[in-house]
Design a protein around this motif. Structure first.
Motif, PDB file in Angstrom:
ATOM      1  N   ASP A 163       6.838  14.465   9.719  1.00 27.04           N
ATOM      2  CA  ASP A 163       7.976  13.310   9.169  1.00 27.04           C
ATOM      3  C   ASP A 163       7.136  11.987   9.727  1.00 27.04           C
ATOM      4  N   VAL A 164       5.715  12.085  10.038  1.00 25.12           N
ATOM      5  CA  VAL A 164       4.980  10.881  10.075  1.00 25.12           C
ATOM      6  C   VAL A 164       4.318  10.295   8.911  1.00 25.12           C
ATOM      7  N   GLU A 165       4.953   9.325   8.453  1.00 19.79           N
ATOM      8  CA  GLU A 165       4.685   8.530   7.533  1.00 19.79           C
ATOM      9  C   GLU A 165       3.754   7.415   7.671  1.00 19.79           C
ATOM     10  N   VAL A 166       2.445   7.342   6.932  1.00 18.59           N
ATOM     11  CA  VAL A 166       1.393   6.565   7.075  1.00 18.59           C
ATOM     12  C   VAL A 166       1.110   5.673   5.798  1.00 18.59           C
ATOM     13  N   SER A 167       0.157   4.729   6.265  1.00 17.26           N
ATOM     14  CA  SER A 167      -0.577   4.118   4.830  1.00 17.26           C
ATOM     15  C   SER A 167      -1.468   5.304   4.313  1.00 17.26           C
ATOM     16  N   TRP A 216      -3.554  -5.694  21.952  1.00 21.78           N
ATOM     17  CA  TRP A 216      -3.028  -6.013  20.431  1.00 21.78           C
ATOM     18  C   TRP A 216      -1.700  -5.761  20.531  1.00 21.78           C
ATOM     19  N   VAL A 217      -1.379  -4.545  20.893  1.00 20.48           N
ATOM     20  CA  VAL A 217       0.191  -4.126  20.582  1.00 20.48           C
ATOM     21  C   VAL A 217       1.001  -5.064  21.475  1.00 20.48           C
ATOM     22  N   ALA A 218       0.593  -5.402  22.903  1.00 18.81           N
ATOM     23  CA  ALA A 218       1.418  -6.158  23.583  1.00 18.81           C
ATOM     24  C   ALA A 218       1.631  -7.444  23.144  1.00 18.81           C
ATOM     25  N   ALA A 219       0.551  -8.195  22.426  1.00 17.90           N
ATOM     26  CA  ALA A 219       0.452  -9.467  22.020  1.00 17.90           C
ATOM     27  C   ALA A 219       1.254  -9.586  20.694  1.00 17.90           C
ATOM     28  N   ARG A 220       1.205  -8.542  19.796  1.00 15.56           N
ATOM     29  CA  ARG A 220       1.691  -8.846  18.425  1.00 15.56           C
ATOM     30  C   ARG A 220       3.086  -7.841  18.388  1.00 15.56           C
ATOM     31  N   ARG A 221       3.058  -7.014  19.026  1.00 16.13           N
ATOM     32  CA  ARG A 221       4.555  -5.985  19.204  1.00 16.13           C
ATOM     33  C   ARG A 221       4.984  -5.613  17.822  1.00 16.13           C
ATOM     34  N   PRO A 222       4.031  -4.661  17.240  1.00 15.03           N
ATOM     35  CA  PRO A 222       4.315  -4.230  15.906  1.00 15.03           C
ATOM     36  C   PRO A 222       5.283  -3.157  15.931  1.00 15.03           C
ATOM     37  N   GLY A 223       5.694  -2.474  16.948  1.00  9.45           N
ATOM     38  CA  GLY A 223       6.668  -1.543  17.119  1.00  9.45           C
ATOM     39  C   GLY A 223       6.540  -0.414  16.047  1.00  9.45           C
ATOM     40  N   ASP A 224       7.511  -0.032  15.339  1.00  5.95           N
ATOM     41  CA  ASP A 224       7.577   1.205  14.416  1.00  5.95           C
ATOM     42  C   ASP A 224       6.643   0.877  13.161  1.00  5.95           C
ATOM     43  N   ARG A 225       6.478  -0.399  12.831  1.00  6.60           N
ATOM     44  CA  ARG A 225       5.638  -0.794  11.532  1.00  6.60           C
ATOM     45  C   ARG A 225       4.197  -0.135  11.664  1.00  6.60           C
ATOM     46  N   MET A 226       3.728   0.157  13.013  1.00  7.23           N
ATOM     47  CA  MET A 226       2.299   0.701  13.336  1.00  7.23           C
ATOM     48  C   MET A 226       2.356   2.147  13.591  1.00  7.23           C
ATOM     49  N   GLN A 227       1.440   2.801  12.946  1.00 10.08           N
ATOM     50  CA  GLN A 227       1.386   4.202  13.333  1.00 10.08           C
ATOM     51  C   GLN A 227      -0.097   4.353  13.983  1.00 10.08           C
ATOM     52  N   ARG A 255      -5.342  -8.302   9.950  1.00  9.64           N
ATOM     53  CA  ARG A 255      -5.769  -8.196   8.349  1.00  9.64           C
ATOM     54  C   ARG A 255      -5.063  -6.791   7.720  1.00  9.64           C
ATOM     55  N   ALA A 256      -5.371  -5.768   8.420  1.00 10.37           N
ATOM     56  CA  ALA A 256      -5.141  -4.408   7.960  1.00 10.37           C
ATOM     57  C   ALA A 256      -3.454  -4.398   7.945  1.00 10.37           C
ATOM     58  N   MET A 257      -2.661  -5.003   8.927  1.00 10.09           N
ATOM     59  CA  MET A 257      -1.219  -4.801   8.860  1.00 10.09           C
ATOM     60  C   MET A 257      -0.828  -5.649   7.690  1.00 10.09           C
ATOM     61  N   ASP A 258      -1.412  -6.730   7.291  1.00  5.77           N
ATOM     62  CA  ASP A 258      -1.020  -7.929   6.250  1.00  5.77           C
ATOM     63  C   ASP A 258      -1.144  -7.077   5.040  1.00  5.77           C
ATOM     64  N   ALA A 259      -2.175  -6.235   5.106  1.00  5.07           N
ATOM     65  CA  ALA A 259      -2.624  -5.462   3.479  1.00  5.07           C
ATOM     66  C   ALA A 259      -1.418  -4.169   3.511  1.00  5.07           C
ATOM     67  N   GLY A 260      -0.716  -4.008   4.469  1.00  3.87           N
ATOM     68  CA  GLY A 260       0.002  -2.502   4.611  1.00  3.87           C
ATOM     69  C   GLY A 260      -0.824  -1.456   5.033  1.00  3.87           C
ATOM     70  N   MET A 261      -1.977  -1.818   5.419  1.00  6.04           N
ATOM     71  CA  MET A 261      -2.697  -0.540   6.456  1.00  6.04           C
ATOM     72  C   MET A 261      -2.356  -0.732   7.826  1.00  6.04           C
ATOM     73  N   MET A 310       0.860  -1.109  -0.008  1.00  2.00           N
ATOM     74  CA  MET A 310       0.083  -0.123   0.018  1.00  2.00           C
ATOM     75  C   MET A 310       0.894   1.414  -0.081  1.00  2.00           C
ATOM     76  N   LYS A 311       0.465   2.280  -0.608  1.00  2.00           N
ATOM     77  CA  LYS A 311       1.319   3.674  -0.954  1.00  2.00           C
ATOM     78  C   LYS A 311       1.307   4.185   0.544  1.00  2.00           C
ATOM     79  N   ARG A 312       2.459   4.919   0.584  1.00  2.00           N
ATOM     80  CA  ARG A 312       2.845   5.459   2.021  1.00  2.00           C
ATOM     81  C   ARG A 312       2.693   7.090   1.834  1.00  2.00           C
ATOM     82  N   VAL A 313       2.241   7.790   2.789  1.00  2.00           N
ATOM     83  CA  VAL A 313       2.311   9.313   2.603  1.00  2.00           C
ATOM     84  C   VAL A 313       2.411   9.886   3.798  1.00  2.00           C
ATOM     85  N   ASN A 314       2.826  11.259   3.732  1.00  2.00           N
ATOM     86  CA  ASN A 314       3.204  11.913   5.017  1.00  2.00           C
ATOM     87  C   ASN A 314       2.064  12.737   5.587  1.00  2.00           C
TER      88      ASN A 314
END
Length: 352
Positions: free
Chosen positions: A10-14, A73-84, A38-44, A1-5
């Motif tokens: 400097d916050v880049e998001v899906s 969910w954050v505690a279980a998946r630990r997405p780190g900087d991959r999530m905004q 599902r969202a994370m798997d799709a790049g969202m 999925m395309k990324r935009v600021n």
């Protein structure tokens, strides 16, 4: 999925954001987990929340529950900087803090509370949910009266709140700041005051925007383009109207309108279910059929063709709905379809 600021930050998001306002009410935690996976798997990777969520209805006993579910969910998946993550402080028009307006001290305390619930060290976008001076959002257009606003008090409030946001950013607790349900005048004043005191410059504005509700297209669009601010559009499907599921008086089980009615509400989708709106949706469904589009897919993909920066927030009650929506992302409407949408807008403008 395309990324935009987001704006000039400097916050880049899906380019599409997952809305979470039903998590903990219409959406059970296990389904919320499935949606975020599902969202994370799709790049969202961009999720939007608020301290007052879940909604429909807002209840004192559930305030903060949506943030808590994201935190689990954050505690279980630990997405780190991959999530905004974006969240908001509630304004005086909502059922939090007994309707009291927020100030700088409230902002500081609420950031800390959101960080604890979300189980993160920083919030990527912290938003002010409602202007304390009043707003025309959510069908208040018809009675909006700014004549009693106190400009000096408004500017002093902005200075106080922005000082708190500046301190939070310096402490690494937020990355960027944004607004919600704001006007063009409010947006530009927040930016002016921020520049004067060296506070975070508003990077985004979260306002309602859909094919049935387009006030953003004029003054706000001009302000956003010139000030480099991204629109985070909520209710891009007009609270489900554009799917066609409410046509003919239908009230689907588990839908937003049905849940609202079950809790003593009118089930009118915040004033959106009007006769003119249903007439407009009939035309919309016909347009989509003629041009070979799924109504949900066209409503979202159209937003990405607008002449200003926009990130649609998609709020799906179930994982099945999210899967269907994701299937249609990435398809670009052609010029013929866009011309038909322009004619549709002229024929159906402001149906609620």
């Amino acid at each position: 999925m395309k990324r935009v600021n987001l704006g000039g930050s400097d916050v880049e998001v899906s380019e599409i954001c997952l809305g979470t306002m039903t998590f903990g009410n219409q959406t059970a935690p296990e389904d919320a987990f499935a949606q975020m996976d599902r969202a994370m798997d799709a790049g969202m990777t961009f999720f939007d929340c608020a301290e007052m969520y879940p909604v429909n209805p807002v209840r004192a006993e559930t305030v903060g529950r949506s943030e808590q579910i994201i935190g689990e969910w954050v505690a279980a998946r630990r997405p780190g900087d991959r999530m905004q993550i974006a969240t908001k402080i509630t304004g005086p028009s909502q059922m939090v803090r007994d309707g009291a307006p927020f100030d700088g001290a409230t902002v500081t305390a609420c950031i800390e509370a959101s960080l604890r619930r979300l189980q993160v060290e920083r919030i990527d976008l912290y938003q002010l949910h409602w202007p304390v001076r009043g707003s025309y959002a959510f069908r208040q257009t018809w009675t909006y009266d700014p004549s009693k606003q106190d400009r000096a008090a408004t500017i002093a409030h902005m200075q106080d709140v922005l000082a708190a946001l500046k301190a939070a950013q310096a402490a690494g607790k937020i990355r960027a700041a944004g607004l919600s349900n704001e006007s063009a005048w409010g947006l530009t004043r927040w930016i002016d005051v921020a520049e004067q005191i060296g506070a975070p410059r508003m990077a985004a504005i979260q306002n309602e925007y859909s094919l049935l509700y387009r006030p953003f297209d004029t003054d706000l669009a001009e302000a956003a383009v010139n000030e480099d601010v991204t629109l985070l559009s909520y209710s891009p499907l007009a609270a489900g109207l554009l799917t066609g599921k409410y046509q003919g008086g239908t009230l689907p089980q588990g839908s937003r309108a049905a849940v609202d009615k079950a809790h003593g509400g009118q089930g009118n989708l915040g004033g959106r279910r009007t006769e003119r709106a249903h007439q407009a949706v009939d035309l919309w469904l016909k347009l989509c059929a003629e041009h070979g589009w799924d109504p949900v897919h066209l409503a979202i993909n159209w937003q990405l063709t607008r002449p200003f920066k926009v990130v649609p927030i998609i709020g799906t009650t179930t994982d099945t709905q999210l899967a269907h929506l994701i299937e249609g992302l990435g398809r670009v409407p052609d010029d013929t379809t866009l011309a038909a949408i322009a004619q549709f807008h002229k024929a159906t403008a402001m149906p609620y």
